[in-house]
Write a protein that holds these residues in place. Structure first.
Motif, mmCIF file in Angstrom:
data_model
loop_
_atom_site.group_PDB
_atom_site.id
_atom_site.type_symbol
_atom_site.label_atom_id
_atom_site.label_comp_id
_atom_site.label_asym_id
_atom_site.label_seq_id
_atom_site.Cartn_x
_atom_site.Cartn_y
_atom_site.Cartn_z
ATOM 1 N N VAL A 1 2.866 -2.104 0.250
ATOM 2 C CA VAL A 1 2.184 -0.861 0.600
ATOM 3 C C VAL A 1 3.122 0.055 1.383
ATOM 4 N N MET A 2 3.825 -0.504 2.358
ATOM 5 C CA MET A 2 4.720 0.315 3.171
ATOM 6 C C MET A 2 5.852 0.910 2.332
ATOM 7 N N ALA A 3 6.397 0.129 1.387
ATOM 8 C CA ALA A 3 7.445 0.654 0.511
ATOM 9 C C ALA A 3 6.922 1.788 -0.348
ATOM 10 N N ALA A 4 5.691 1.644 -0.867
ATOM 11 C CA ALA A 4 5.106 2.707 -1.686
ATOM 12 C C ALA A 4 4.845 3.960 -0.858
ATOM 13 N N VAL A 5 4.380 3.803 0.378
ATOM 14 C CA VAL A 5 4.133 4.952 1.244
ATOM 15 C C VAL A 5 5.433 5.709 1.502
ATOM 16 N N ALA A 6 6.491 4.968 1.821
ATOM 17 C CA ALA A 6 7.773 5.626 2.083
ATOM 18 C C ALA A 6 8.273 6.370 0.858
ATOM 19 N N ALA A 7 8.148 5.763 -0.325
ATOM 20 C CA ALA A 7 8.611 6.424 -1.545
ATOM 21 C C ALA A 7 7.803 7.677 -1.841
ATOM 22 N N GLU A 8 6.487 7.618 -1.705
ATOM 23 C CA GLU A 8 5.654 8.788 -1.977
ATOM 24 C C GLU A 8 5.974 9.920 -1.011
ATOM 25 N N LEU A 9 6.139 9.595 0.256
ATOM 26 C CA LEU A 9 6.454 10.622 1.243
ATOM 27 C C LEU A 9 7.795 11.274 0.943
ATOM 28 N N GLY A 10 8.769 10.473 0.580
ATOM 29 C CA GLY A 10 10.067 11.032 0.288
ATOM 30 C C GLY A 10 10.045 12.015 -0.853
ATOM 31 N N GLN A 11 9.256 11.739 -1.890
ATOM 32 C CA GLN A 11 9.190 12.638 -3.041
ATOM 33 C C GLN A 11 8.345 13.866 -2.750
ATOM 34 N N THR B 1 12.716 15.185 0.745
ATOM 35 C CA THR B 1 13.707 14.790 1.743
ATOM 36 C C THR B 1 14.621 13.739 1.146
ATOM 37 N N GLU B 2 15.586 13.325 1.907
ATOM 38 C CA GLU B 2 16.578 12.385 1.402
ATOM 39 C C GLU B 2 16.287 10.953 1.818
ATOM 40 N N SER B 3 15.575 10.786 2.908
ATOM 41 C CA SER B 3 15.283 9.427 3.367
ATOM 42 C C SER B 3 14.001 9.423 4.181
ATOM 43 N N VAL B 4 13.295 8.292 4.119
ATOM 44 C CA VAL B 4 12.055 8.097 4.888
ATOM 45 C C VAL B 4 12.082 6.682 5.448
ATOM 46 N N ARG B 5 11.660 6.564 6.709
ATOM 47 C CA ARG B 5 11.542 5.247 7.328
ATOM 48 C C ARG B 5 10.193 5.154 8.049
ATOM 49 N N LEU B 6 9.523 3.997 7.854
ATOM 50 C CA LEU B 6 8.311 3.675 8.606
ATOM 51 C C LEU B 6 8.699 2.649 9.664
ATOM 52 N N VAL B 7 8.461 2.996 10.926
ATOM 53 C CA VAL B 7 8.882 2.155 12.039
ATOM 54 C C VAL B 7 7.645 1.697 12.814
ATOM 55 N N ARG B 8 7.563 0.382 13.071
ATOM 56 C CA ARG B 8 6.483 -0.180 13.869
ATOM 57 C C ARG B 8 7.002 -0.415 15.289
ATOM 58 N N TYR B 9 6.250 0.111 16.262
ATOM 59 C CA TYR B 9 6.621 -0.090 17.659
ATOM 60 C C TYR B 9 6.256 -1.503 18.091
ATOM 61 N N ILE C 1 11.683 -1.547 11.318
ATOM 62 C CA ILE C 1 11.490 -0.784 10.084
ATOM 63 C C ILE C 1 10.681 -1.643 9.114
ATOM 64 N N VAL C 2 9.517 -1.133 8.696
ATOM 65 C CA VAL C 2 8.650 -1.876 7.782
ATOM 66 C C VAL C 2 8.556 -1.219 6.412
ATOM 67 N N GLY C 3 9.101 -0.009 6.260
ATOM 68 C CA GLY C 3 9.101 0.678 4.971
ATOM 69 C C GLY C 3 10.277 1.618 4.901
ATOM 70 N N ALA C 4 10.965 1.645 3.736
ATOM 71 C CA ALA C 4 12.158 2.483 3.615
ATOM 72 C C ALA C 4 12.237 3.062 2.218
ATOM 73 N N LEU D 1 19.893 1.174 7.289
ATOM 74 C CA LEU D 1 18.673 0.818 8.022
ATOM 75 C C LEU D 1 17.656 0.248 7.038
ATOM 76 N N PRO D 2 17.871 -0.985 6.566
ATOM 77 C CA PRO D 2 16.929 -1.567 5.601
ATOM 78 C C PRO D 2 15.658 -2.050 6.293
ATOM 79 N N VAL D 3 14.685 -2.468 5.476
ATOM 80 C CA VAL D 3 13.443 -3.020 6.002
ATOM 81 C C VAL D 3 13.748 -4.284 6.782
ATOM 82 N N GLY D 4 13.130 -4.407 7.953
ATOM 83 C CA GLY D 4 13.342 -5.551 8.821
ATOM 84 C C GLY D 4 14.291 -5.277 9.966
ATOM 85 N N THR D 5 15.002 -4.130 9.909
ATOM 86 C CA THR D 5 15.931 -3.794 10.988
ATOM 87 C C THR D 5 15.157 -3.530 12.273
#
Length: 637
Positions: A288-298, A302-310, A318-321, A329-333
């Motif tokens: 889900v997080m990967a799909a959210v990041a991809a949809e937002l980017g398109q 923009t050139e890059s999107v990252r979802l970060v969990r505090y 980073i939970v979505g890229a 900055l891959p997922v899990g960083t």
């Protein structure tokens, strides 16, 4: 022109009035028929209530007689309680009968039935039972029995008379309703014919006066609908047609402006729908997080999107890229959240943030991104159940900064992201909770099975042995007593067998002791048909999984025997991809459906409670195939 317009209006009003008159007349007949049908339905419902009350009175009175005769025949005091309950049922049934009887004829019959039923109880059954309980043998003579039969026959005669009276009333109402239906059909046919004639005349007139001018407008509208939003009509018409042409041109201009806005909104809604579909399907959170990041980017270009969990320790994960492979900055960083950068700013303020020039960015993350060529970034907070969960951030290496509304566009998606995260967590919690509930239920069933096997069953076996020894000690000159004791022993033996089968159904001990493979073999041996087992299991599985698989096979064998008329059943079980794959096929008649007494709904609930899936394929005449997949890593003890 005014005379033409006035003539058109007057003719439309006249035609409408005629059409309303015809339709109104038809509907009037329909309303009368509907009222008659409702009245008939009320009479029928009332008659059914009377029938039910009469049936209840007869049934309860017959029950009194039956329990009385059973007590006479056996002398078992247990039938006295049943007889007393039946006499109470007679009282309630007669009271209900008198309550539902509304007409004078019904009340007369109801009172007579009540008198007969209560007289049977009070004047006959109660005295006879009292005498029988005192040991008076005269209550069992033929005269007493005939008196009871006479009273019951009198009750049945009176109830049959009431039924016949009610049936005559219902039949009379049905005949009247049938006549009304014939009138209704005639009225509808006439109404439809008249309406069709009026509509045809109005249509011909409108075609000549209105449709032909409108066609010119329609031709231009086709161009507009085909995507030519720049098309315009020459405003040459007069009165209504002229106003229509002007309105059309205004509408075309408005559509041209709105099309651009709508395109952006449609793309947004489509992306939201795809994400919502993933959430509804319950796919893993990472997907889900990967799909959210991809949809937002398109969507925000923009050139890059990252979802970060505090994280609680002040870092972020980073939970979505999407995009930005050069950012490293891959997922899990996991990164510290200090300094002046978008991720840290959102954490401190809880509001959207932006940096148009990363030359001023500080902190470990800001320096890392600047060294990899990032020039600007925007971010929006993600809230889950009222608390700040994380941030969605987008960055670009272009010279121009992000659009002024970039933060707002990101913020449009944060609610859905929060919902997706909450739903994913809720689904995981639900699966764990349902799994614990299933496990607790199975443990309770196992305790019941243990109590049945080691308690009641053993006591029954011991009692049977004692009776067998007692039978052997009976003198040979008492053959009747020996036969009676033999019958009692046989009954106890059957009871032991019933208890044994009951304990197996509650929770099979072999499943707890030996695992799924020997439990399935035991099921196959007890089945009344040929069962081909192909069980490839090397190790024991989690207990909830074994129990669920056992009940799936047990229920499938039961359905194949009772409903499918099958001769052969094949059972396949193996483990792969961290899940148990179970397939049960039979060569029966097929046509199995959940909810039709097959037990499939309960099986599906148990499987889904463990996070698994149950698929049924049962075309009529082609047998039934039940496929179950149970995950081995989602089961929570």
């Amino acid at each position: 022109m005014s005379r033409t317009r006035g003539g058109l209006i007057s003719r439309m009003v006249l035609a409408t009035g005629v059409l309303l008159l015809i339709v109104g007349a038809a509907f009037g007949v329909l309303l009368i028929s509907i009222n008659e049908q409702r009245s008939t339905a009320r009479v029928t419902r009332h008659a059914q209530q009377v029938f039910d009350a009469v049936e209840a009175t007869e049934r309860s009175t017959d029950e009194v007689q039956t329990r009385q005769l059973q007590y006479f025949a056996t002398g078992d005091a247990g039938y006295v309680a049943d007889w007393q309950a039946a006499t109470a049922d007679v009282q309630r049934a007669t009271e209900h009968l008198e309550h539902v009887a509304t007409t004078s004829n019904e009340r007369r019959h109801a009172q007579h039935i009540t008198q007969i039923a209560r007289s049977y109880v009070d004047d006959y059954s109660v005295p006879v039972m009292d005498a029988a309980r005192r040991g008076d043998p005269s209550v069992r003579d033929a005269a007493t029995m005939r008196e009871g039969d006479r009273r019951i026959a009198e009750l049945h005669t009176e109830t049959q008379a009431l039924r016949m009276t009610e049936r005559q009333i219902v039949d009379t109402r049905d005949a009247r309703a049938d006549r009304q239906v014939q009138q209704e059909i005639l009225a509808v046919v006439c109404g439809l014919a008249g309406s069709a004639l009026v509509i045809a005349l109005v249509g011909w007139y409108q075609t000549r006066i209105i449709v032909q001018p409108i066609r010119r407008v329609a031709a231009m509208a086709d161009q507009l609908a085909s995507g030519d939003l720049g098309t315009r009509l020459p405003e040459t018409g007069t009165v209504e047609i002229g106003r229509l042409e002007r309105f059309f041109n205004v509408m075309a201009a408005s559509l041209e402006r709105g099309y651009r806005e709508l395109t952006d909104r449609v793309e947004t809604q489509t992306a939201l729908r795809r994400i919502a579909t993933l959430v509804a399907r319950g796919v893993p959170s990472a997907e889900v997080m990967a799909a959210v990041a991809a949809e937002l980017g398109q969507l925000i270009d923009t050139e890059s999107v990252r979802l970060v969990r505090y994280e609680p320790d002040g870092t972020g994960t980073i939970v979505g890229a999407w995009g930005g492979a050069d950012l490293d900055l891959p997922v899990g960083t996991r990164m510290p959240l200090d300094g002046h950068n978008v991720t840290a700013m959102v954490l401190r303020t809880g509001r959207p943030a932006r940096i148009d020039d990363f030359a001023n960015a500080t902190g470990a993350l800001g320096v890392h991104l600047r060294e990899r060529g990032l020039r600007a970034a925007v971010g929006a907070p993600i809230h889950v159940e009222g608390r700040l969960w994380g941030v969605v951030a987008s960055g670009t290496a272009r010279d121009e900064p992000p659009p002024s509304n970039a933060e707002a566009r990101l913020a449009e998606y944060t609610d859905l992201i929060g919902t997706a995260i909450a739903n994913t967590q809720a689904r995981a919690d639900l699966i764990a909770s349902r799994s614990r509930f299933v496990l607790a239920t199975d443990q309770a069933r196992r305790r019941i099975e243990h109590d049945l096997h080691d308690g009641i069953q053993q006591r029954l076996i011991s009692l049977g042995l004692d009776l067998r020894r007692l039978q052997e000690d009976v003198p040979t000159e008492l053959p009747v007593l020996r036969e009676e004791l033999s019958a009692v022993v046989a009954g106890l033996t059957g009871t032991v067998d019933d208890v044994r089968e009951l304990s197996r159904g509650v929770h099979p001990a072999i499943l707890s002791d030996g695992g799924l493979r020997p439990a399935l073999r035991a099921l196959a041996r007890r089945s009344g048909m040929a069962v081909n087992l192909d069980v490839r299991l090397d190790d024991r599985l989690p207990e909830p999984v074994e129990v669920a698989a056992y009940y799936v096979v047990a229920e499938s064998l039961t359905n194949a025997t009772k409903h499918a008329q099958a001769t052969v059943v094949s059972v396949q079980a193996d483990v792969g991809d961290h899940q148990l794959h179970l397939v049960v096929r039979d060569d029966g008649v097929g046509g199995a459906e959940p909810g039709h007494g097959s037990g499939l709904i309960g099986l599906a609930d148990r499987v889904e409670a463990l996070g698994g899936t149950l698929t049924l394929h049962s075309p009529r005449g082609c047998g039934t195939c039940l496929e179950v997949r149970l995950p081995l890593d989602e089961v929570t003890p």
